[in-house]
Every structure is written in structure tokens, then in C-alpha cells.
Design a protein around this motif. Structure first.
Motif, PDB file in Angstrom:
ATOM      1  N   VAL A  50       0.834  -1.214   0.000  1.00  0.00           N
ATOM      2  CA  VAL A  50       0.000   0.000   0.000  1.00  0.00           C
ATOM      3  C   VAL A  50       0.865   1.260   0.000  1.00  0.00           C
ATOM      4  O   VAL A  50       0.476   2.294  -0.563  1.00  0.00           O
ATOM      5  CB  VAL A  50      -0.978  -0.006   1.208  1.00  0.00           C
ATOM      6  N   GLN A  51       2.051   1.160   0.570  1.00  0.00           N
ATOM      7  CA  GLN A  51       2.949   2.328   0.573  1.00  0.00           C
ATOM      8  C   GLN A  51       3.452   2.648  -0.832  1.00  0.00           C
ATOM      9  O   GLN A  51       3.900   3.761  -1.097  1.00  0.00           O
ATOM     10  CB  GLN A  51       4.137   2.086   1.512  1.00  0.00           C
ATOM     11  N   ALA A  52       3.390   1.636  -1.706  1.00  0.00           N
ATOM     12  CA  ALA A  52       3.733   1.850  -3.115  1.00  0.00           C
ATOM     13  C   ALA A  52       2.463   2.100  -3.932  1.00  0.00           C
ATOM     14  O   ALA A  52       2.487   2.089  -5.161  1.00  0.00           O
ATOM     15  CB  ALA A  52       4.493   0.641  -3.656  1.00  0.00           C
ATOM     16  N   GLY A  90       9.630   4.299  13.272  1.00  0.00           N
ATOM     17  CA  GLY A  90       9.472   5.262  12.188  1.00  0.00           C
ATOM     18  C   GLY A  90       8.833   4.565  11.009  1.00  0.00           C
ATOM     19  O   GLY A  90       8.550   3.367  11.060  1.00  0.00           O
ATOM     20  N   CYS A  91       8.591   5.304   9.939  1.00  0.00           N
ATOM     21  CA  CYS A  91       7.907   4.738   8.781  1.00  0.00           C
ATOM     22  C   CYS A  91       8.310   5.536   7.548  1.00  0.00           C
ATOM     23  O   CYS A  91       8.362   6.765   7.592  1.00  0.00           O
ATOM     24  CB  CYS A  91       6.397   4.834   9.001  1.00  0.00           C
ATOM     25  N   LEU A  92       8.568   4.848   6.448  1.00  0.00           N
ATOM     26  CA  LEU A  92       8.952   5.539   5.212  1.00  0.00           C
ATOM     27  C   LEU A  92       7.832   6.444   4.699  1.00  0.00           C
ATOM     28  O   LEU A  92       8.091   7.367   3.943  1.00  0.00           O
ATOM     29  CB  LEU A  92       9.348   4.515   4.135  1.00  0.00           C
ATOM     30  N   SER A  93       6.603   6.193   5.149  1.00  0.00           N
ATOM     31  CA  SER A  93       5.476   7.033   4.738  1.00  0.00           C
ATOM     32  C   SER A  93       5.305   8.259   5.640  1.00  0.00           C
ATOM     33  O   SER A  93       4.421   9.093   5.372  1.00  0.00           O
ATOM     34  CB  SER A  93       4.174   6.223   4.722  1.00  0.00           C
ATOM     35  N   GLN A 132       4.694  -6.450  12.962  1.00  0.00           N
ATOM     36  CA  GLN A 132       3.456  -5.838  13.465  1.00  0.00           C
ATOM     37  C   GLN A 132       3.170  -4.510  12.750  1.00  0.00           C
ATOM     38  O   GLN A 132       2.022  -4.218  12.391  1.00  0.00           O
ATOM     39  CB  GLN A 132       3.561  -5.624  14.986  1.00  0.00           C
ATOM     40  N   HIS A 133       4.215  -3.716  12.546  1.00  0.00           N
ATOM     41  CA  HIS A 133       4.072  -2.427  11.861  1.00  0.00           C
ATOM     42  C   HIS A 133       3.553  -2.626  10.425  1.00  0.00           C
ATOM     43  O   HIS A 133       2.638  -1.933   9.986  1.00  0.00           O
ATOM     44  CB  HIS A 133       5.441  -1.726  11.869  1.00  0.00           C
ATOM     45  N   GLU A 134       4.148  -3.599   9.722  1.00  0.00           N
ATOM     46  CA  GLU A 134       3.779  -3.798   8.314  1.00  0.00           C
ATOM     47  C   GLU A 134       2.390  -4.417   8.178  1.00  0.00           C
ATOM     48  O   GLU A 134       1.636  -4.061   7.271  1.00  0.00           O
ATOM     49  CB  GLU A 134       4.827  -4.658   7.592  1.00  0.00           C
ATOM     50  N   VAL A 135       2.048  -5.351   9.068  1.00  0.00           N
ATOM     51  CA  VAL A 135       0.705  -5.947   9.008  1.00  0.00           C
ATOM     52  C   VAL A 135      -0.345  -4.864   9.294  1.00  0.00           C
ATOM     53  O   VAL A 135      -1.401  -4.827   8.657  1.00  0.00           O
ATOM     54  CB  VAL A 135       0.584  -7.159   9.966  1.00  0.00           C
ATOM     55  N   ASP A 136      -0.025  -3.930  10.183  1.00  0.00           N
ATOM     56  CA  ASP A 136      -0.933  -2.801  10.423  1.00  0.00           C
ATOM     57  C   ASP A 136      -1.193  -2.015   9.134  1.00  0.00           C
ATOM     58  O   ASP A 136      -2.328  -1.606   8.867  1.00  0.00           O
ATOM     59  CB  ASP A 136      -0.332  -1.845  11.470  1.00  0.00           C
ATOM     60  N   HIS A 137      -0.120  -1.807   8.339  1.00  0.00           N
ATOM     61  CA  HIS A 137      -0.297  -1.070   7.078  1.00  0.00           C
ATOM     62  C   HIS A 137      -1.365  -1.728   6.204  1.00  0.00           C
ATOM     63  O   HIS A 137      -2.133  -1.044   5.528  1.00  0.00           O
ATOM     64  CB  HIS A 137       1.013  -1.059   6.268  1.00  0.00           C
ATOM     65  N   LEU A 138      -1.389  -3.071   6.194  1.00  0.00           N
ATOM     66  CA  LEU A 138      -2.344  -3.792   5.337  1.00  0.00           C
ATOM     67  C   LEU A 138      -3.783  -3.556   5.782  1.00  0.00           C
ATOM     68  O   LEU A 138      -4.719  -3.748   5.008  1.00  0.00           O
ATOM     69  CB  LEU A 138      -2.025  -5.295   5.328  1.00  0.00           C
TER      70      LEU A 138
HETATM   71 NI    NI Z   1       5.491   1.995   7.795  1.00  0.00          NI
END
Ligand code: NI
Length: 156
Positions: A50-52, A90-93, A132-138
Motif C-alpha cells: 500500500v505504501q507503493a 518510524g515509517c517511510l510514509s 506488526q508495523h507492516e501488518v498494520d499497514h495492510l
Molecule cells: Ni510503515
């Protein structure tokens, strides 16, 4: 392979729920390659599709110092969590920011690989945090909604 543009906070797509991958296609294979290249280029430890700008349940992670241990998680599902860790995230987004988030110290995740073979992976510490951070993004969740206290400015 190609770099993808990373969507940043304020882009409504980041709040949307990503859809499961039903079968591996050439398009998704290219997406995964591009996500890895984009993550490494941005010095990140994880990236969700989703970040892409792609609402598919695909995540790439690499928490190794050398950046040579990519993990690809398709349709990831956290099936066990234990313990607790409180630390900076942190987060690249969300460029230029960081904040303190409490996460489980250990997780077990069930996912599919690039060949759509199911597997389980256990992660602890930074790997558990990244999963956990990445699954949250989904699920359309940014870490900023879980920050304790306020967001801090970072160097870059
Ligand atoms: Ni992130």
C-alpha cells in the motif's frame, strides 16, 4: 526492477484495507522485486504494498545490518503474540518523524511465500516490531495512531 514512489501521510490510500493475493502473477512478482528495491534504496526495514500505492496484502522486511536477508510475506496473519517492547518507531510514509510505540516482543506469523507456499515465521525484537508495523499497514493503520506521547523530528 524499478523504484516505486512511496506514498506519504495524508494520502488517503494509506488508510485503506489491502486485499488478499489469490494467486501469484507476473505483475505481483514484479511488485515484490520493486518493493525490495524501493525499501533498500530508502534504507527502510520494511515496506507494505500500500505504501507503493498497491492495495495488496504483500509485505517485505529486512532487519539485517547487511541488508541481505529479505523476508517476503504474502497475506500475513499474526497467529501468536507474547511479551512487550516499548521503543522508537518510524515509517517511510512518515518521513522525518519517529515516535514511541509499544508492541509485542515476539510474534508468530503465518504467510505465503512468492510460490504461494504457506509458512510460519517467528520474530523477536526488531523483527517482531517490523512484522506488526507492516501488518498494520495492510489494515490501513499507521504507527502514528499508536504513538505514546508526541512524534519527534528526526535528522533526515
Ligand atoms: Ni510503515
Amino acid at each position: 526492477m524499478a523504484l516505486r514512489n512511496i506514498r506519504t501521510e495524508g494520502d488517503p490510500i494509506l488508510g485503506k484495507i489491502s486485499k488478499p493475493i489469490l494467486e501469484m502473477t507476473e505483475k505481483t512478482k514484479i511488485l515484490i522485486e520493486d518493493m525490495l528495491e524501493t525499501m533498500y534504496h530508502a534504507n527502510g526495514v520494511g515496506l507494505a504494498a500500500v505504501q507503493a500505492g498497491v492495495l495488496k496484502r504483500v509485505v517485505v522486511i529486512d532487519v539485517s545490518e547487511e541488508g541481505n536477508s529479505p523476508i517476503i510475506l504474502i497475506n500475513p496473519e499474526i497467529i501468536d503474540k507474547s511479551g512487550s517492547q516499548t521503543g522508537d518507531e518510524g515509517c517511510l510514509s512518515v518521513p522525518g518523524k519517529s515516535g514511541v510505540v509499544t508492541r509485542a516482543m515476539k510474534v508468530k506469523v503465518k504467510a505465503f511465500d512468492e510460490n504461494m507456499k504457506v509458512f510460519e515465521l517467528e520474530g523477536e525484537g526488531l523483527l517482531a516490531r517490523a512484522i506488526q508495523h507492516e501488518v498494520d499497514h495492510l489494515d490501513g493503520i499507521l504507527y502514528t495512531s499508536k504513538v505514546e506521547g508526541k512524534l519527534n523530528e528526526t535528522e533526515d
